[in-house]
Design a protein around this motif. Structure first.
Motif, PDB file in Angstrom:
ATOM      1  N   ALA A  53      68.372   2.609 129.396  1.00 58.89           N
ATOM      2  CA  ALA A  53      67.641   3.878 129.488  1.00 58.89           C
ATOM      3  C   ALA A  53      66.319   3.758 130.239  1.00 58.89           C
ATOM      4  O   ALA A  53      65.891   4.700 130.904  1.00 58.89           O
ATOM      5  CB  ALA A  53      67.394   4.441 128.099  1.00 58.89           C
ATOM      6  N   ASP A  54      65.663   2.603 130.146  1.00 57.54           N
ATOM      7  CA  ASP A  54      64.370   2.450 130.810  1.00 57.54           C
ATOM      8  C   ASP A  54      64.476   1.835 132.206  1.00 57.54           C
ATOM      9  O   ASP A  54      63.475   1.531 132.842  1.00 57.54           O
ATOM     10  CB  ASP A  54      63.395   1.642 129.941  1.00 57.54           C
ATOM     11  CG  ASP A  54      63.836   0.197 129.710  1.00 57.54           C
ATOM     12  OD1 ASP A  54      64.902  -0.207 130.227  1.00 57.54           O
ATOM     13  OD2 ASP A  54      63.110  -0.527 128.998  1.00 57.54           O
ATOM     14  N   ASN A  55      65.704   1.640 132.677  1.00 61.14           N
ATOM     15  CA  ASN A  55      65.975   1.084 134.016  1.00 61.14           C
ATOM     16  C   ASN A  55      65.297  -0.259 134.252  1.00 61.14           C
ATOM     17  O   ASN A  55      64.886  -0.570 135.367  1.00 61.14           O
ATOM     18  CB  ASN A  55      65.573   2.074 135.111  1.00 61.14           C
ATOM     19  CG  ASN A  55      66.415   3.314 135.073  1.00 61.14           C
ATOM     20  OD1 ASN A  55      67.630   3.244 134.939  1.00 61.14           O
ATOM     21  ND2 ASN A  55      65.778   4.468 135.157  1.00 61.14           N
ATOM     22  N   SER A  56      65.240  -1.093 133.207  1.00 63.15           N
ATOM     23  CA  SER A  56      64.605  -2.400 133.322  1.00 63.15           C
ATOM     24  C   SER A  56      65.546  -3.454 133.899  1.00 63.15           C
ATOM     25  O   SER A  56      65.116  -4.525 134.282  1.00 63.15           O
ATOM     26  CB  SER A  56      64.113  -2.875 131.951  1.00 63.15           C
ATOM     27  OG  SER A  56      65.222  -3.123 131.097  1.00 63.15           O
ATOM     28  N   GLY A  57      66.839  -3.157 133.927  1.00 67.02           N
ATOM     29  CA  GLY A  57      67.814  -4.152 134.356  1.00 67.02           C
ATOM     30  C   GLY A  57      68.348  -4.976 133.194  1.00 67.02           C
ATOM     31  O   GLY A  57      69.153  -5.875 133.383  1.00 67.02           O
ATOM     32  N   PHE A  58      67.869  -4.649 132.002  1.00 63.81           N
ATOM     33  CA  PHE A  58      68.295  -5.329 130.783  1.00 63.81           C
ATOM     34  C   PHE A  58      68.594  -4.269 129.728  1.00 63.81           C
ATOM     35  O   PHE A  58      68.047  -3.177 129.763  1.00 63.81           O
ATOM     36  CB  PHE A  58      67.183  -6.247 130.247  1.00 63.81           C
ATOM     37  CG  PHE A  58      66.803  -7.342 131.194  1.00 63.81           C
ATOM     38  CD1 PHE A  58      67.495  -8.540 131.211  1.00 63.81           C
ATOM     39  CD2 PHE A  58      65.758  -7.156 132.088  1.00 63.81           C
ATOM     40  CE1 PHE A  58      67.148  -9.545 132.100  1.00 63.81           C
ATOM     41  CE2 PHE A  58      65.404  -8.156 132.979  1.00 63.81           C
ATOM     42  CZ  PHE A  58      66.098  -9.353 132.977  1.00 63.81           C
ATOM     43  N   ILE A  59      69.433  -4.618 128.767  1.00 59.80           N
ATOM     44  CA  ILE A  59      69.703  -3.730 127.643  1.00 59.80           C
ATOM     45  C   ILE A  59      69.024  -4.352 126.425  1.00 59.80           C
ATOM     46  O   ILE A  59      69.479  -5.367 125.899  1.00 59.80           O
ATOM     47  CB  ILE A  59      71.212  -3.542 127.409  1.00 59.80           C
ATOM     48  CG1 ILE A  59      71.844  -2.930 128.649  1.00 59.80           C
ATOM     49  CG2 ILE A  59      71.445  -2.646 126.196  1.00 59.80           C
ATOM     50  CD1 ILE A  59      73.343  -2.870 128.610  1.00 59.80           C
ATOM     51  N   GLU A  60      67.931  -3.736 126.025  1.00 64.05           N
ATOM     52  CA  GLU A  60      67.170  -4.230 124.892  1.00 64.05           C
ATOM     53  C   GLU A  60      67.790  -3.745 123.590  1.00 64.05           C
ATOM     54  O   GLU A  60      68.580  -2.803 123.564  1.00 64.05           O
ATOM     55  CB  GLU A  60      65.707  -3.754 124.971  1.00 64.05           C
ATOM     56  CG  GLU A  60      64.907  -4.414 126.081  1.00 64.05           C
ATOM     57  CD  GLU A  60      65.031  -3.703 127.417  1.00 64.05           C
ATOM     58  OE1 GLU A  60      65.570  -2.577 127.459  1.00 64.05           O
ATOM     59  OE2 GLU A  60      64.581  -4.265 128.429  1.00 64.05           O
ATOM     60  N   GLU A  61      67.419  -4.404 122.493  1.00 66.04           N
ATOM     61  CA  GLU A  61      67.955  -4.068 121.181  1.00 66.04           C
ATOM     62  C   GLU A  61      67.764  -2.592 120.841  1.00 66.04           C
ATOM     63  O   GLU A  61      68.663  -1.951 120.313  1.00 66.04           O
ATOM     64  CB  GLU A  61      67.295  -4.945 120.122  1.00 66.04           C
ATOM     65  CG  GLU A  61      67.844  -4.727 118.735  1.00 66.04           C
ATOM     66  CD  GLU A  61      67.221  -5.659 117.703  1.00 66.04           C
ATOM     67  OE1 GLU A  61      67.458  -5.418 116.507  1.00 66.04           O
ATOM     68  OE2 GLU A  61      66.500  -6.597 118.080  1.00 66.04           O
ATOM     69  N   GLU A  62      66.614  -2.051 121.159  1.00 65.09           N
ATOM     70  CA  GLU A  62      66.343  -0.635 120.852  1.00 65.09           C
ATOM     71  C   GLU A  62      67.290   0.287 121.610  1.00 65.09           C
ATOM     72  O   GLU A  62      67.681   1.332 121.094  1.00 65.09           O
ATOM     73  CB  GLU A  62      64.890  -0.287 121.167  1.00 65.09           C
ATOM     74  CG  GLU A  62      63.899  -0.857 120.199  1.00 65.09           C
ATOM     75  CD  GLU A  62      64.160  -0.411 118.768  1.00 65.09           C
ATOM     76  OE1 GLU A  62      64.344   0.802 118.527  1.00 65.09           O
ATOM     77  OE2 GLU A  62      64.170  -1.291 117.881  1.00 65.09           O
ATOM     78  N   GLU A  63      67.661  -0.084 122.819  1.00 71.79           N
ATOM     79  CA  GLU A  63      68.588   0.745 123.600  1.00 71.79           C
ATOM     80  C   GLU A  63      69.993   0.687 123.008  1.00 71.79           C
ATOM     81  O   GLU A  63      70.733   1.672 123.071  1.00 71.79           O
ATOM     82  CB  GLU A  63      68.599   0.293 125.058  1.00 71.79           C
ATOM     83  CG  GLU A  63      67.296   0.610 125.761  1.00 71.79           C
ATOM     84  CD  GLU A  63      67.176  -0.023 127.123  1.00 71.79           C
ATOM     85  OE1 GLU A  63      66.635   0.653 128.014  1.00 71.79           O
ATOM     86  OE2 GLU A  63      67.585  -1.187 127.315  1.00 71.79           O
ATOM     87  N   LEU A  64      70.369  -0.431 122.426  1.00 72.30           N
ATOM     88  CA  LEU A  64      71.673  -0.529 121.770  1.00 72.30           C
ATOM     89  C   LEU A  64      71.732   0.339 120.530  1.00 72.30           C
ATOM     90  O   LEU A  64      72.762   0.914 120.221  1.00 72.30           O
ATOM     91  CB  LEU A  64      71.979  -1.979 121.371  1.00 72.30           C
ATOM     92  CG  LEU A  64      72.532  -2.875 122.460  1.00 72.30           C
ATOM     93  CD1 LEU A  64      72.705  -4.281 121.933  1.00 72.30           C
ATOM     94  CD2 LEU A  64      73.831  -2.341 123.028  1.00 72.30           C
ATOM     95  N   LYS A  65      70.605   0.437 119.830  1.00 67.26           N
ATOM     96  CA  LYS A  65      70.591   1.258 118.623  1.00 67.26           C
ATOM     97  C   LYS A  65      70.810   2.703 118.989  1.00 67.26           C
ATOM     98  O   LYS A  65      71.404   3.460 118.329  1.00 67.26           O
ATOM     99  CB  LYS A  65      69.272   1.090 117.881  1.00 67.26           C
ATOM    100  CG  LYS A  65      69.154  -0.272 117.240  1.00 67.26           C
ATOM    101  CD  LYS A  65      67.827  -0.424 116.558  1.00 67.26           C
ATOM    102  CE  LYS A  65      67.683  -1.807 115.957  1.00 67.26           C
ATOM    103  NZ  LYS A  65      66.392  -2.018 115.349  1.00 67.26           N
TER     104      LYS A  65
END
Length: 65
Positions: A53-65
């Protein structure tokens, strides 16, 4: 584009519930459980961009939630 156009919401919920029960996360097993291994590279890429969602190139734990 919504994630449910690529993956079955019930499969996602079952996979997340399975990992919550063991308090660990195995991305390869998760991909198998939700059906991403059977999808095209294009669909996997679409799913990644929906989750990132934040277009960081990574999927952080908060985005998985």
């Amino acid at each position: 584009m919504a994630m449910n156009s690529i993956l079955n919401p019930d499969d996602i919920k079952k996979a997340l519930d399975a990992f919550q029960a063991v308090d660990s996360f195995d991305p390869k097993r998760f991909f198998e459980m939700v059906g991403l291994k059977a999808k095209s590279a294009e669909d996997v890429n679409k799913a990644f961009h929906i989750l990132d969602a934040d277009n960081s190139g990574f999927i952080e734990e908060e985005e998985l939630k």
